[in-house]
Design a protein around this motif. Structure first.
Motif, PDB file in Angstrom:
ATOM      1  N   UNK A  51      -9.966  40.135 -30.313  1.00  0.00           N
ATOM      2  CA  UNK A  51      -9.607  38.577 -30.824  1.00  0.00           C
ATOM      3  C   UNK A  51      -8.491  38.245 -29.573  1.00  0.00           C
ATOM      4  N   UNK A  52      -7.518  39.286 -29.239  1.00  0.00           N
ATOM      5  CA  UNK A  52      -6.649  38.891 -28.133  1.00  0.00           C
ATOM      6  C   UNK A  52      -7.203  38.205 -27.020  1.00  0.00           C
ATOM      7  N   UNK A  53      -8.329  39.234 -26.567  1.00  0.00           N
ATOM      8  CA  UNK A  53      -8.847  38.815 -25.392  1.00  0.00           C
ATOM      9  C   UNK A  53      -9.595  37.440 -25.369  1.00  0.00           C
ATOM     10  N   UNK A  54     -10.232  37.335 -26.563  1.00  0.00           N
ATOM     11  CA  UNK A  54     -11.012  35.956 -26.706  1.00  0.00           C
ATOM     12  C   UNK A  54     -10.050  34.636 -26.702  1.00  0.00           C
ATOM     13  N   UNK A  55      -8.943  34.690 -27.493  1.00  0.00           N
ATOM     14  CA  UNK A  55      -7.992  33.883 -27.457  1.00  0.00           C
ATOM     15  C   UNK A  55      -7.298  33.628 -26.051  1.00  0.00           C
ATOM     16  N   UNK A  56      -7.130  34.656 -25.240  1.00  0.00           N
ATOM     17  CA  UNK A  56      -6.552  34.447 -23.934  1.00  0.00           C
ATOM     18  C   UNK A  56      -7.594  33.702 -22.967  1.00  0.00           C
ATOM     19  N   UNK A  57      -8.815  34.104 -23.038  1.00  0.00           N
ATOM     20  CA  UNK A  57      -9.835  33.427 -22.297  1.00  0.00           C
ATOM     21  C   UNK A  57     -10.071  31.775 -22.840  1.00  0.00           C
ATOM     22  N   UNK A  58     -10.155  31.813 -24.176  1.00  0.00           N
ATOM     23  CA  UNK A  58      -9.946  30.182 -24.715  1.00  0.00           C
ATOM     24  C   UNK A  58      -8.769  29.533 -24.028  1.00  0.00           C
ATOM     25  N   UNK A  59      -7.626  30.039 -24.181  1.00  0.00           N
ATOM     26  CA  UNK A  59      -6.378  29.293 -23.433  1.00  0.00           C
ATOM     27  C   UNK A  59      -6.637  29.129 -21.932  1.00  0.00           C
ATOM     28  N   UNK A  60      -7.186  29.981 -21.279  1.00  0.00           N
ATOM     29  CA  UNK A  60      -7.729  30.083 -19.969  1.00  0.00           C
ATOM     30  C   UNK A  60      -8.454  28.658 -19.613  1.00  0.00           C
ATOM     31  N   UNK A  61      -9.282  28.805 -20.532  1.00  0.00           N
ATOM     32  CA  UNK A  61     -10.369  27.550 -20.680  1.00  0.00           C
ATOM     33  C   UNK A  61      -9.706  26.287 -20.780  1.00  0.00           C
ATOM     34  N   UNK A  62      -8.879  26.421 -21.841  1.00  0.00           N
ATOM     35  CA  UNK A  62      -7.940  25.138 -21.885  1.00  0.00           C
ATOM     36  C   UNK A  62      -7.025  24.590 -20.667  1.00  0.00           C
ATOM     37  N   UNK A  63      -6.565  25.433 -20.180  1.00  0.00           N
ATOM     38  CA  UNK A  63      -5.672  25.228 -19.176  1.00  0.00           C
ATOM     39  C   UNK A  63      -6.378  24.539 -17.859  1.00  0.00           C
ATOM     40  N   UNK A  64      -7.527  25.351 -17.650  1.00  0.00           N
ATOM     41  CA  UNK A  64      -8.479  24.863 -16.510  1.00  0.00           C
ATOM     42  C   UNK A  64      -8.839  23.264 -16.700  1.00  0.00           C
ATOM     43  N   UNK A  65      -9.078  23.071 -18.047  1.00  0.00           N
ATOM     44  CA  UNK A  65      -9.682  21.595 -18.569  1.00  0.00           C
ATOM     45  C   UNK A  65      -8.607  20.584 -18.428  1.00  0.00           C
ATOM     46  N   UNK A  66      -7.210  21.092 -18.672  1.00  0.00           N
ATOM     47  CA  UNK A  66      -6.187  20.265 -18.873  1.00  0.00           C
ATOM     48  C   UNK A  66      -5.747  19.841 -17.353  1.00  0.00           C
ATOM     49  N   UNK A  67      -6.145  20.325 -16.332  1.00  0.00           N
ATOM     50  CA  UNK A  67      -5.770  19.676 -14.891  1.00  0.00           C
ATOM     51  C   UNK A  67      -7.044  18.878 -14.406  1.00  0.00           C
ATOM     52  N   UNK A  68      -7.893  18.798 -15.239  1.00  0.00           N
ATOM     53  CA  UNK A  68      -9.088  17.964 -14.849  1.00  0.00           C
ATOM     54  C   UNK A  68      -8.923  16.602 -14.651  1.00  0.00           C
ATOM     55  N   UNK A  69      -9.333  15.826 -13.843  1.00  0.00           N
ATOM     56  CA  UNK A  69      -9.291  14.381 -13.720  1.00  0.00           C
ATOM     57  C   UNK A  69     -10.227  13.706 -14.967  1.00  0.00           C
ATOM     58  N   UNK A  70     -10.623  12.565 -14.947  1.00  0.00           N
ATOM     59  CA  UNK A  70     -11.365  11.929 -15.852  1.00  0.00           C
ATOM     60  C   UNK A  70     -12.859  12.479 -15.797  1.00  0.00           C
ATOM     61  N   UNK A  71     -12.990  13.029 -16.978  1.00  0.00           N
ATOM     62  CA  UNK A  71     -14.528  13.739 -16.980  1.00  0.00           C
ATOM     63  C   UNK A  71     -15.468  12.370 -17.228  1.00  0.00           C
ATOM     64  N   UNK A  72     -16.510  12.240 -16.228  1.00  0.00           N
ATOM     65  CA  UNK A  72     -17.700  11.334 -16.350  1.00  0.00           C
ATOM     66  C   UNK A  72     -18.565  11.606 -17.235  1.00  0.00           C
ATOM     67  N   UNK A  73     -19.532  10.581 -17.310  1.00  0.00           N
ATOM     68  CA  UNK A  73     -20.642  10.826 -18.434  1.00  0.00           C
ATOM     69  C   UNK A  73     -21.551  11.929 -18.011  1.00  0.00           C
ATOM     70  N   UNK A  74     -21.820  12.063 -16.765  1.00  0.00           N
ATOM     71  CA  UNK A  74     -22.671  13.256 -16.052  1.00  0.00           C
ATOM     72  C   UNK A  74     -22.152  14.340 -16.086  1.00  0.00           C
ATOM     73  N   UNK A  75     -20.815  14.635 -16.477  1.00  0.00           N
ATOM     74  CA  UNK A  75     -20.049  16.053 -16.157  1.00  0.00           C
ATOM     75  C   UNK A  75     -20.829  17.114 -16.918  1.00  0.00           C
ATOM     76  N   UNK A  76     -21.092  17.047 -18.008  1.00  0.00           N
ATOM     77  CA  UNK A  76     -21.571  18.010 -18.951  1.00  0.00           C
ATOM     78  C   UNK A  76     -23.295  18.610 -18.630  1.00  0.00           C
TER      79      UNK A  76
END
Length: 253
Positions: free
Chosen positions: A126-151
């Motif tokens: 659970x700790x490793x999964x939460x750490x990974x989830x928070x890492x992905x959130x931090x990566x996302x937080x620094x993103x500029x506007x996500x356009x319609x074709x991003x996903x």
């Protein structure tokens, strides 16, 4: 240490759905939306698109509601004394778009599985999964506007790297996204720093190097396994990228 009180993915609620906790929880709450929703931010209601995350610390006002007939999200309510949670640089109580929502969704599915069973390494997992989830959130937080074709672009690139031997063409890739070939090449290079076909080639050479390292295949067999129908073309691209021929690469190992 982390203590999960409840975690859920694909939680569905029909309109009118309102979640209103004026004094907040006595623990952390992380919500990842799958549909549009309105959140109370800086003293007013604002509408946010799907695939946003919002982290609420203990005792912070929580208010969000559906703005369509059905509201869906992934969410986790938990206590933590881990610094990556308690000292996070993520914005608190303010939604931000996710860079890779499918990846985060899989992490929620794994957290539900780990939380459901009392297995030997449950707490550590659970700790490793939460750490990974928070890492992905931090990566996302620094993103500029996500356009319609991003996903769709993220999905396409994952498919290329997972199956480089597929008969990829710019035309076929563009068709999967319902856009023109020229526009695909423009936005792909802007997103990832190289063209979509260069990405295919680099992925194929990476697969070829793996086969040369660990399998007794001939160069012709490796070329075929990596999506090349012409062995000379394979050798030419391999040397262009690595600086040596496939046979020389094998000899250097």
């Amino acid at each position: 240490m982390n203590t999960i009180f409840y975690v859920e993915y694909d939680a569905a609620h029909h309109s009118p759905f309102v979640f209103d906790i004026p004094e907040g929880h006595d623990c952390w709450l992380l919500v990842v939306t799958q549909t549009p929703a309105q959140f109370w931010v800086n003293g007013k209601l604002e509408e946010y698109p799907p695939h946003c995350a919002v982290l609420y610390p203990p005792y912070q006002k929580i208010y969000y509601r559906a703005c369509s007939e059905q509201y869906m999200n992934d969410w986790i309510r938990f206590a933590s004394d881990e610094l990556y949670v308690t000292d996070t640089s993520l914005p608190l109580g303010e939604p931000f778009p996710l860079d890779d929502h499918e990846y985060c969704h899989k992490l929620f599915q794994l957290l539900v599985a780990e939380h459901s069973f009392q297995k030997d390494y449950r707490e550590s997992s659970i700790d490793y999964l939460l750490r990974t989830l928070f890492n992905k959130l931090l990566e996302s937080c620094g993103q500029e506007n996500i356009g319609p074709h991003h996903y769709p672009l993220m999905k396409l690139r994952t498919a290329i790297h997972n199956d480089p031997s597929h008969s990829w063409t710019v035309t076929k890739m563009a068709e999967t996204m319902n856009i023109s070939s020229g526009y695909l090449q423009l936005i792909y290079k802007k997103a990832f720093g190289l063209s979509c076909m260069d990405d295919v080639i680099h992925s194929r050479i990476r697969l070829a190097k793996e086969n040369l390292r660990h399998h007794p295949y001939t160069v012709a067999e490796i070329a075929d396994r990596c999506g090349y129908r012409n062995v000379e073309h394979f050798c030419r691209q391999f040397k262009q990228i690595t600086g040596v021929s496939p046979k020389q690469f094998k000899q250097q190992l």
